[in-house]
Design an enzyme around this catalytic site. Structure first.
Site, PDB file in Angstrom:
ATOM      1  N   GLY A  68       0.764  -1.741  -0.165  1.00 33.58           N
ATOM      2  CA  GLY A  68       0.035  -0.218   0.561  1.00 33.58           C
ATOM      3  C   GLY A  68       1.109   1.575   0.089  1.00 33.58           C
ATOM      4  O   GLY A  68       0.074   2.171  -0.340  1.00 33.58           O
ATOM      5  N   GLU A  69       2.031   1.611  -0.004  1.00 39.06           N
ATOM      6  CA  GLU A  69       3.318   2.465  -0.244  1.00 39.06           C
ATOM      7  C   GLU A  69       3.081   2.591  -1.170  1.00 39.06           C
ATOM      8  O   GLU A  69       3.379   2.876  -2.879  1.00 39.06           O
ATOM      9  CB  GLU A  69       4.093   2.118   1.436  1.00 39.06           C
ATOM     10  CG  GLU A  69       2.730   2.485   2.395  1.00 39.06           C
ATOM     11  CD  GLU A  69       4.181   2.459   3.915  1.00 39.06           C
ATOM     12  OE1 GLU A  69       5.215   3.305   3.797  1.00 39.06           O
ATOM     13  OE2 GLU A  69       3.750   1.561   4.691  1.00 39.06           O
TER      14      GLU A  69
END
Length: 406
Positions: free
Chosen positions: A210-211
């Site tokens: 998610g980063e």
């Protein structure tokens, strides 16, 4: 009626209670102190209320004599130099403490060192130069648009100003991005302390789906090896290795760069004996900060970041994030987070793990109530916020200048 014997009994009881209170107060100060009587390796551990410390050994163990930490005040040295002076023993002081501010309060803190010196490798200019390039390089992300600097803007005190940063997929991440400045001195990294060192932390966002979204370490290595400009940089940083372009080395280089992201402030010069550095209101704020019990959490060289605490320790705080419990599985770690450092806090809004609080004034009121069970006046809030402002450091402008991308 004869009151003599009764009066003597009452006075005796009051005297005993007073002696006990004074002893406990001095004991608390001694346990919190980072002065000569206690090293930083023991002070934070004594305050950790969870059963697992997760201590960053690189940042908190007693440093070697030539490390830069030994005479910084972090190691408890009784020195009169400007980098580590004990304010009660400095050879020459300027200004003066206000009557409400006891010199013993100052022993709860320590001036910042020049760097958070690692114990497992040697710092070098070449290693730092590589780390600086990698910190700014968006090609470390799957879409080649996200870098460490995207969420940790070094010209903005190490934060992006968002409640929750946005990952490569356009979705918000799970927690607020804390500042990277002075972070290598903390007990551990991330809000839940899941990374023991800054080197471990450097790997996580790159591989987080998610980063920055890279699939695994191999994908990172393939990308770096495809860029000819990185070959000489890695070779210079790791001269003894036949194949230096590996993921672990990239993380080490980023961490080495971050270990010198240190922001000394007026407060450090104040601790070193120059009492003119803090205004009367700022000193009053520090005295109020101590009187309320804030150093129970916010203590030491980073004024926080050295222990874990439950959010809502006295009065329950409305929270869904289970905090450190998700790391340890221990019931005692439910809603427990690493205490944020107050260094540069005046510049790093919004606050808390979810970025839900916008102002320092609101944070002071909330923390006094939920962590200490106390109500504060507007004047107390104003004074404490003024004190926190004195912790705003000087950005190392030349050091953080973006380099040409390899």
């Amino acid at each position: 009626m004869k009151r003599g014997p009764l009066l003597m009994v009452v006075l005796t009881i009051e005297l005993i209670v007073a002696v006990v209170l004074i002893y406990n107060y001095r004991f608390l100060l001694d346990r919190l102190s980072l002065g000569p009587s206690m090293t930083p390796a023991t002070a934070p551990t004594a305050l950790v209320v969870t059963s697992e410390t997760g201590a960053n050994a690189d940042a908190l163990t007693t440093p070697p004599a030539d490390s830069g930490l030994a005479d910084s005040g972090l190691a408890g040295a009784d020195s009169a130099t400007t980098t580590g002076a004990n304010p009660t023993t400095a050879n020459a002081t300027t200004g003066q403490l206000i009557p409400a501010l006891s010199p013993s309060i100052l022993t709860l803190f320590a001036p910042l060192p020049n760097e958070a010196t690692p114990t497992t490798y040697q710092m070098s200019d070449e290693l730092i130069a590589l780390g600086r390039a990698l910190f700014y390089d968006p090609r470390l992300s799957v879409d080649q648009r996200q870098s460490c600097h995207t969420c940790h803007l070094l010209n903005n005190y190490g934060v992006d100003g968002l409640a929750l940063s946005i990952g490569h997929n356009g979705e918000p991440v799970k927690r607020n991005a804390p500042t990277v400045y002075n972070a290598a001195l903390h007990i551990a990294q991330f809000w839940d302390g899941r990374a023991a060192t800054i080197e471990d932390q450097a790997k996580a966002p790159i591989l987080n789906s998610g980063e920055m979204g890279m699939l695994d370490a191999s994908e990172v290595e393939v990308m770096l090896r495809s860029l000819p400009g990185y070959k000489p940089l890695f070779a210079a940083a790791f001269p003894s290795q036949a194949e230096p372009i590996v993921f672990d080395n990239a993380a080490t280089a980023i961490a080495a760069f971050e270990r010198r992201l240190i922001t000394p402030s007026r407060f450090d010069r104040f601790l070193a004996g120059d009492y003119s550095q803090l205004t009367e209101q700022e000193q009053r704020g520090l005295a109020t900060f101590a009187d309320l019990g804030c150093p129970t959490c916010h203590v030491g060289v980073t004024v926080g970041g050295l222990l874990y605490k439950k959010l809502g320790e006295v009065e329950p705080y409305p929270i869904e994030d289970l905090g450190r419990y998700l790391v340890t599985g221990l019931e005692s770690d439910r809603y427990v987070f690493k205490v944020p450092s107050l260094r540069n806090a005046a510049k790093t809004a919004p606050y808390l793990h979810n970025g839900s609080i916008q102002t320092l004034e609101e944070m002071v009121v909330l923390m006094a109530r939920h962590q200490l069970g106390k109500e504060v006046t507007d004047q107390q809030v104003s004074d404490i916020v003024a004190f926190i402002g004195s912790l705003t450091g000087e950005l190392p402008t030349a050091y953080i200048a973006p380099p040409p991308m390899p």
